[in-house]
Design an enzyme around this catalytic site. Structure first.
Site, PDB file in Angstrom:
ATOM      1  N   SER A   1      49.998  43.072  39.284  1.00 10.92           N
ATOM      2  CA  SER A   1      48.720  42.446  39.583  1.00 10.92           C
ATOM      3  C   SER A   1      48.786  40.949  39.311  1.00 10.92           C
ATOM      4  O   SER A   1      49.654  40.249  39.850  1.00 10.92           O
ATOM      5  CB  SER A   1      47.622  43.133  38.764  1.00 10.92           C
ATOM      6  OG  SER A   1      46.344  42.734  39.165  1.00 10.92           O
TER       7      SER A   1
ATOM      8  N   ARG B   1      33.137  44.818  33.816  1.00 10.29           N
ATOM      9  CA  ARG B   1      34.227  45.775  33.678  1.00 10.29           C
ATOM     10  C   ARG B   1      33.991  47.018  34.529  1.00 10.29           C
ATOM     11  O   ARG B   1      34.932  47.556  35.128  1.00 10.29           O
ATOM     12  CB  ARG B   1      34.380  46.176  32.209  1.00 10.29           C
ATOM     13  CG  ARG B   1      35.545  47.122  31.945  1.00 10.29           C
ATOM     14  CD  ARG B   1      36.859  46.516  32.386  1.00 10.29           C
ATOM     15  NE  ARG B   1      38.005  47.307  31.934  1.00 10.29           N
ATOM     16  CZ  ARG B   1      39.270  46.970  32.150  1.00 10.29           C
ATOM     17  NH1 ARG B   1      39.551  45.866  32.810  1.00 10.29           N
ATOM     18  NH2 ARG B   1      40.243  47.730  31.706  1.00 10.29           N
TER      19      ARG B   1
ATOM     20  N   ASP C   1      46.284  51.663  46.696  1.00 12.06           N
ATOM     21  CA  ASP C   1      45.788  50.432  46.087  1.00 12.06           C
ATOM     22  C   ASP C   1      45.072  49.619  47.167  1.00 12.06           C
ATOM     23  O   ASP C   1      45.696  49.007  48.020  1.00 12.06           O
ATOM     24  CB  ASP C   1      46.955  49.642  45.499  1.00 12.06           C
ATOM     25  CG  ASP C   1      46.516  48.365  44.785  1.00 12.06           C
ATOM     26  OD1 ASP C   1      45.312  48.045  44.813  1.00 12.06           O
ATOM     27  OD2 ASP C   1      47.387  47.682  44.218  1.00 12.06           O
TER      28      ASP C   1
ATOM     29  N   HIS D   1      44.918  50.789  42.290  1.00 11.92           N
ATOM     30  CA  HIS D   1      45.578  49.609  41.724  1.00 11.92           C
ATOM     31  C   HIS D   1      46.191  49.901  40.358  1.00 11.92           C
ATOM     32  O   HIS D   1      47.218  49.344  39.990  1.00 11.92           O
ATOM     33  CB  HIS D   1      44.568  48.463  41.619  1.00 11.92           C
ATOM     34  CG  HIS D   1      45.172  47.161  41.206  1.00 11.92           C
ATOM     35  ND1 HIS D   1      46.222  46.570  41.886  1.00 11.92           N
ATOM     36  CD2 HIS D   1      44.891  46.337  40.161  1.00 11.92           C
ATOM     37  CE1 HIS D   1      46.548  45.435  41.297  1.00 11.92           C
ATOM     38  NE2 HIS D   1      45.762  45.274  40.244  1.00 11.92           N
ATOM     39  N   ASP D   2      45.572  50.786  39.608  1.00 11.04           N
ATOM     40  CA  ASP D   2      46.076  51.130  38.273  1.00 11.04           C
ATOM     41  C   ASP D   2      47.403  51.883  38.315  1.00 11.04           C
ATOM     42  O   ASP D   2      47.983  52.151  37.258  1.00 11.04           O
ATOM     43  CB  ASP D   2      45.047  51.982  37.523  1.00 11.04           C
ATOM     44  CG  ASP D   2      44.040  51.141  36.764  1.00 11.04           C
ATOM     45  OD1 ASP D   2      44.209  49.905  36.720  1.00 11.04           O
ATOM     46  OD2 ASP D   2      43.088  51.715  36.216  1.00 11.04           O
TER      47      ASP D   2
END
Length: 377
Positions: free
Chosen positions: A152, A222, A317, A350-351
């Site tokens: 990232s 968040r 992602d 994405h994680d």
């Protein structure tokens, strides 16, 4: 702790030479919080730098004490016998300048006022982080990194390294990253920032002196960010439309399991992360554009790079989609650079770059084995 680096001790390193930042502001001095794993060989050729993402920090692997419930954020990747093998490599993790985990940042004390920097702490760019990381390498006597690795925002730092200090990077591993943010990504970041900036407890960034934290804004930021880190399939598989009580309550309290999960993540994050640091990190993401000073030409920006590259993306992602990684790969090929590319099938969004996934780890292991052979470790 099987295959763990074990108990690790962070170290704060002071840099007393002023640094002129891209914003035009000069910091007279700064500290970087660092953790190291493994041993630096005599030739100092086996060093790997781990660059963290938006909410990351120096604690990359191992534990700080035996009772730690959570190891470092990339403990699955780094350790004895793991893809980034600390029996062979000397690995450095750091908390970037502007961070809130021990490095100099907005919550640090400004020696000029003896109060937290707060709103006066300058914006930092990825290129500024690379400059501080180069000084960190100098501190350890490392002339060339065997590899600079990051996912990232960390991948952006790895890419920037190859442009700013081409002779100091042997390999760059750019994972789940992008050559610059899309308008959609900038928009997500701005909404997250607005949640913080409009929180009544923000006080223009000087909430420290008021004894409060803009917790509501940070929590919302968040929650929004976390949605973008996951995939629709991943959320569906894990939560679906499950209700906590099994029936509708006809109100606005938490009913769906996904709501509970997001609020938990938001609450946890607001307990340990600094709001000003969140603002700075998202702005660094927005500003990253290595082709900007080359007439918008990423190929021209990468033409002088000397490193070999591994670029990895993940199918689900959508925040930093595989198409963005392929842009990097195409630019590297057009610049006649050495690049390998892998697109990993994953439902984790994405994680995924943080997950323990066999195909992903096997690719990392194979590539790191190649690096180990080159530097004779």
């Amino acid at each position: 702790m099987t295959n763990s680096v074990g108990i690790v001790i962070p170290q704060k390193i002071a840099f007393e030479t002023p640094i002129a930042l891209s914003s035009g502001v000069t910091l007279p001095r700064y500290d970087l919080m660092v953790e190291t794993y493994g041993e630096l060989n005599a030739a100092k050729s086996n060093a790997i730098l781990i660059c963290h993402a938006l909410s990351g920090h120096h604690h990359v692997a191992g534990k700080h004490h035996e009772d730690d419930k959570a190891p470092g954020w990339w403990d699955t990747m780094i350790g004895p016998g793991k893809p980034i093998d600390t029996d062979r490599f000397f690995v450095i993790g750091l908390n970037n300048l502007g961070g809130c985990h021990g490095s100099t940042g907005p919550s640090s004390i400004d020696p000029a006022t003896n109060k937290p920097f707060g709103s006066t702490f300058p914006l930092v760019l990825v290129r500024d982080w690379v400059e501080t990381q180069a000084r960190l390498a100098d501190h350890f006597g490392i002339r060339q990194w065997a590899a600079v690795v990051g996912g990232s925002l960390g991948g952006m730092q790895a890419l920037r390294w190859t442009i700013t200090y081409p002779e100091r990077v042997r390999h760059a591993l750019v994972i789940a990253s992008a050559p610059k943010l899309t308008a959609q990504n900038i928009a997500f970041n701005d909404v997250a920032r607005q949640a913080i900036l409009t929180d009544p407890d923000f006080h223009g960034g000087d909430y420290y002196r008021h004894g409060v934290v803009p917790r509501r804004g940070l929590r919302l930021a968040r929650m929004l960010g976390h949605i973008t880190y996951l995939s629709d399939d991943g959320m569906g598989e894990k939560f679906g439309r499950m209700l906590r009580s099994g029936e509708y309550k006809y109100g606005f309290e938490v009913e769906f399991e996904i709501e509970s999960y997001l609020r938990y993540q938001g609450d946890k994050f607001s307990d340990y992360f600094d709001a000003n640091t969140y603002l700075l990190m998202t702005k660094a993401l927005d500003y990253f554009d290595p082709g900007r000073h080359y007439g918008g030409d990423l190929v021209a920006a990468l033409r002088d790079a000397l490193a070999k590259f591994l670029v990895i993306s993940f199918t689900s992602d959508w925040r930093f989609s595989p198409a963005r990684s392929r842009e990097i790969v195409k630019a590297l090929l057009d610049a006649k650079r050495d690049v390998s590319y892998a697109e990993i099938d994953s439902v984790h969004g994405h994680d995924a770059f943080l997950m323990e996934d066999a195909p992903y780890h096997n690719i990392m292991r194979a590539y790191l084995n190649r690096i180990a052979a080159e530097v004779n470790v």
